[in-house]
Write a protein that holds these residues in place. Sequence first.
Motif, PDB file in Angstrom:
ATOM      1  N   LEU A   1       1.186 -23.794   7.051  1.00 61.88           N
ATOM      2  CA  LEU A   1      -0.109 -24.697   7.200  1.00 61.88           C
ATOM      3  C   LEU A   1      -0.536 -24.766   8.640  1.00 61.88           C
ATOM      4  O   LEU A   1      -1.836 -24.413   8.605  1.00 61.88           O
ATOM      5  CB  LEU A   1       0.370 -26.284   6.627  1.00 61.88           C
ATOM      6  CG  LEU A   1      -0.637 -27.096   6.705  1.00 61.88           C
ATOM      7  CD1 LEU A   1      -2.013 -26.818   5.829  1.00 61.88           C
ATOM      8  CD2 LEU A   1      -0.266 -28.461   6.514  1.00 61.88           C
ATOM      9  N   HIS A   2       0.340 -24.806   9.445  1.00 59.99           N
ATOM     10  CA  HIS A   2      -0.224 -24.949  10.902  1.00 59.99           C
ATOM     11  C   HIS A   2      -0.751 -23.451  11.298  1.00 59.99           C
ATOM     12  O   HIS A   2      -1.885 -23.528  11.991  1.00 59.99           O
ATOM     13  CB  HIS A   2       0.792 -25.621  11.850  1.00 59.99           C
ATOM     14  CG  HIS A   2       1.167 -26.972  11.691  1.00 59.99           C
ATOM     15  ND1 HIS A   2       2.271 -27.520  12.087  1.00 59.99           N
ATOM     16  CD2 HIS A   2       0.359 -27.840  10.887  1.00 59.99           C
ATOM     17  CE1 HIS A   2       2.576 -28.657  11.914  1.00 59.99           C
ATOM     18  NE2 HIS A   2       1.416 -28.899  11.029  1.00 59.99           N
ATOM     19  N   ARG A   3      -0.081 -22.328  10.907  1.00 56.79           N
ATOM     20  CA  ARG A   3      -0.704 -21.227  11.158  1.00 56.79           C
ATOM     21  C   ARG A   3      -1.966 -20.940  10.601  1.00 56.79           C
ATOM     22  O   ARG A   3      -2.808 -20.202  11.175  1.00 56.79           O
ATOM     23  CB  ARG A   3       0.537 -20.156  10.738  1.00 56.79           C
ATOM     24  CG  ARG A   3      -0.018 -18.642  11.351  1.00 56.79           C
ATOM     25  CD  ARG A   3       1.114 -17.542  10.671  1.00 56.79           C
ATOM     26  NE  ARG A   3       0.984 -17.445   9.147  1.00 56.79           N
ATOM     27  CZ  ARG A   3       1.932 -16.488   8.912  1.00 56.79           C
ATOM     28  NH1 ARG A   3       2.570 -15.594   9.561  1.00 56.79           N
ATOM     29  NH2 ARG A   3       1.726 -16.415   7.289  1.00 56.79           N
ATOM     30  N   ARG A   4      -2.141 -21.423   9.159  1.00 51.87           N
ATOM     31  CA  ARG A   4      -3.609 -21.213   8.597  1.00 51.87           C
ATOM     32  C   ARG A   4      -4.486 -21.998   9.413  1.00 51.87           C
ATOM     33  O   ARG A   4      -5.494 -21.451   9.432  1.00 51.87           O
ATOM     34  CB  ARG A   4      -3.382 -21.582   7.353  1.00 51.87           C
ATOM     35  CG  ARG A   4      -4.666 -21.411   6.504  1.00 51.87           C
ATOM     36  CD  ARG A   4      -4.357 -21.635   4.847  1.00 51.87           C
ATOM     37  NE  ARG A   4      -3.962 -22.869   4.659  1.00 51.87           N
ATOM     38  CZ  ARG A   4      -3.916 -23.503   3.455  1.00 51.87           C
ATOM     39  NH1 ARG A   4      -3.843 -22.795   2.432  1.00 51.87           N
ATOM     40  NH2 ARG A   4      -3.374 -24.642   3.412  1.00 51.87           N
ATOM     41  N   GLN A   5      -4.282 -23.199   9.923  1.00 50.49           N
ATOM     42  CA  GLN A   5      -5.006 -23.863  10.336  1.00 50.49           C
ATOM     43  C   GLN A   5      -5.423 -23.187  12.125  1.00 50.49           C
ATOM     44  O   GLN A   5      -6.680 -23.372  12.368  1.00 50.49           O
ATOM     45  CB  GLN A   5      -4.593 -25.190  10.839  1.00 50.49           C
ATOM     46  CG  GLN A   5      -4.555 -26.303   9.538  1.00 50.49           C
ATOM     47  CD  GLN A   5      -3.855 -27.628   9.938  1.00 50.49           C
ATOM     48  OE1 GLN A   5      -3.331 -27.696  11.029  1.00 50.49           O
ATOM     49  NE2 GLN A   5      -3.898 -28.526   8.845  1.00 50.49           N
ATOM     50  N   ARG A   6      -4.344 -22.822  12.731  1.00 48.63           N
ATOM     51  CA  ARG A   6      -4.787 -22.125  13.776  1.00 48.63           C
ATOM     52  C   ARG A   6      -5.632 -20.835  13.514  1.00 48.63           C
ATOM     53  O   ARG A   6      -6.501 -20.363  14.381  1.00 48.63           O
ATOM     54  CB  ARG A   6      -3.324 -21.768  14.549  1.00 48.63           C
ATOM     55  CG  ARG A   6      -2.710 -22.505  14.960  1.00 48.63           C
ATOM     56  CD  ARG A   6      -1.534 -21.931  15.956  1.00 48.63           C
ATOM     57  NE  ARG A   6      -0.418 -20.893  15.195  1.00 48.63           N
ATOM     58  CZ  ARG A   6       0.522 -21.502  14.685  1.00 48.63           C
ATOM     59  NH1 ARG A   6       0.906 -22.784  14.703  1.00 48.63           N
ATOM     60  NH2 ARG A   6       1.202 -20.530  13.984  1.00 48.63           N
TER      61      ARG A   6
ATOM     62  N   GLU B   1      -9.304 -21.919  13.115  1.00 49.19           N
ATOM     63  CA  GLU B   1      -9.726 -22.480  14.562  1.00 49.19           C
ATOM     64  C   GLU B   1     -10.157 -21.121  15.285  1.00 49.19           C
ATOM     65  O   GLU B   1     -11.190 -21.270  15.891  1.00 49.19           O
ATOM     66  CB  GLU B   1      -8.820 -23.266  15.217  1.00 49.19           C
ATOM     67  CG  GLU B   1      -8.564 -24.801  14.557  1.00 49.19           C
ATOM     68  CD  GLU B   1      -9.972 -25.525  14.401  1.00 49.19           C
ATOM     69  OE1 GLU B   1     -10.668 -25.282  15.247  1.00 49.19           O
ATOM     70  OE2 GLU B   1     -10.071 -26.024  13.584  1.00 49.19           O
ATOM     71  N   ARG B   2      -9.215 -20.004  15.163  1.00 48.74           N
ATOM     72  CA  ARG B   2      -9.527 -18.867  16.028  1.00 48.74           C
ATOM     73  C   ARG B   2     -10.891 -18.195  15.471  1.00 48.74           C
ATOM     74  O   ARG B   2     -11.839 -17.504  16.089  1.00 48.74           O
ATOM     75  CB  ARG B   2      -8.177 -18.002  15.745  1.00 48.74           C
ATOM     76  CG  ARG B   2      -8.428 -16.637  16.659  1.00 48.74           C
ATOM     77  CD  ARG B   2      -7.354 -15.684  16.613  1.00 48.74           C
ATOM     78  NE  ARG B   2      -6.057 -16.453  17.016  1.00 48.74           N
ATOM     79  CZ  ARG B   2      -5.300 -16.852  16.215  1.00 48.74           C
ATOM     80  NH1 ARG B   2      -5.250 -16.635  14.791  1.00 48.74           N
ATOM     81  NH2 ARG B   2      -3.976 -17.344  16.633  1.00 48.74           N
ATOM     82  N   GLU B   3     -10.909 -18.226  14.270  1.00 44.90           N
ATOM     83  CA  GLU B   3     -12.035 -17.501  13.413  1.00 44.90           C
ATOM     84  C   GLU B   3     -13.399 -18.300  13.854  1.00 44.90           C
ATOM     85  O   GLU B   3     -14.487 -17.629  14.088  1.00 44.90           O
ATOM     86  CB  GLU B   3     -12.025 -17.619  12.065  1.00 44.90           C
ATOM     87  CG  GLU B   3     -13.069 -16.995  11.210  1.00 44.90           C
ATOM     88  CD  GLU B   3     -13.349 -15.504  11.537  1.00 44.90           C
ATOM     89  OE1 GLU B   3     -14.523 -14.910  11.370  1.00 44.90           O
ATOM     90  OE2 GLU B   3     -12.365 -14.843  11.944  1.00 44.90           O
ATOM     91  N   LYS B   4     -13.334 -19.568  13.904  1.00 41.21           N
ATOM     92  CA  LYS B   4     -14.623 -20.521  14.556  1.00 41.21           C
ATOM     93  C   LYS B   4     -14.728 -20.163  15.947  1.00 41.21           C
ATOM     94  O   LYS B   4     -16.126 -19.810  16.245  1.00 41.21           O
ATOM     95  CB  LYS B   4     -14.138 -22.099  14.274  1.00 41.21           C
ATOM     96  CG  LYS B   4     -14.072 -22.582  12.900  1.00 41.21           C
ATOM     97  CD  LYS B   4     -13.633 -23.839  12.817  1.00 41.21           C
ATOM     98  CE  LYS B   4     -13.591 -24.484  11.317  1.00 41.21           C
ATOM     99  NZ  LYS B   4     -13.117 -25.921  11.457  1.00 41.21           N
TER     100      LYS B   4
END
Length: 355
Positions: free
Chosen positions: A252-257, A260-263
Amino acid sequence: MLPLSLVFLSCLALVYAGSANKGDNCTQADSRLQTGTFQFFDDCNSVTYCASNGTCLLKGCRRDDFPFGYAKGAHLPDKCDVGQFCPDEADACQPLLSVDSPCQLNRDDECEAPPNADALRDTTNRGLNFNGAVCLNNVCMWANQTAGNSCTVENTAYIAYGPSGEFIDIVSRGNCIVGLYCDSTSKQCMAEKALGAACTADKECGSWNCLSSGTCGPDTSIPNHVGTGVYVAVAIGIFVGIFGTLLGLFMLHRRQRDQEREKRMQYWREQNAFHQNLLQMRQTARASILSLPGHGNSARSTMYGRDGMPSDEAPILQHAAPKGSGLRHYMGDDSSEYDEGMMMQPTTQRNDGRF
């Protein structure tokens, strides 16, 4: 031993004791055993009893270590000594009763113990007798009848409550020795039955648990023991649960990271495209100015880049300067790709001495 439901009903009966306080009038004729619970009841409250003179007096003895109804810190009546008992009325301690003497319901402790009390005593904590003595049908007797001998049986119907509502719970007791039961039909002592044998009442089973299927079930007082495989399965389940939780949180945290990186990458692309548009607009504006009439071949069209070569990004000079005129070049550069080198011409001295 009475079922927990019956114990609960007994406690309720104590709550519904009489309301008369010390010194109030009472009637001994009202003293009775409550229907369904067989708990003693009189007109007086839980700390007094109805005396023969028709008034409520403080109780003179107690059976329980923590009797009901007394305030915190209040003085409690004394418990009876060995060889005595406290009756249901709790008026005063009385000597133990001999065999064949009248006794109160389920008050085995009121009866005098037999000489071989140690051998007859109930060690199963099922309430079969008290020190080898038992009160059946309100008569004191000893629980010393052996297999095949005639016996006395007492069946008491208690009102109990379960998930399906109210029902009758019959408690059957006899004067057989421990390990035997008094058959209600033949009135003879019989050996208790083994696990899985057919039965009609709890007293017939050695486990004291006759199932609804009509067979003797396991003793409910014995803790359940599980095999080693159960412990292994539980340990594996706990480990898998912990590992799965940690893995799920990591994913879950990796997907959130990643989101954020894509943003941030999208923001950088937008900013880069914006800068490119600004450069393109600037170049278009300069080209438009240079294409105006009178500006194409004039001295104002002389432009230099930062490397000294003509460039469409160089500024337009105010005046063309001859070679060797001593003009000094000033260039401002803050390392930005949007800044340009500017050729600046110093002010020359006029012939009349003014600048």
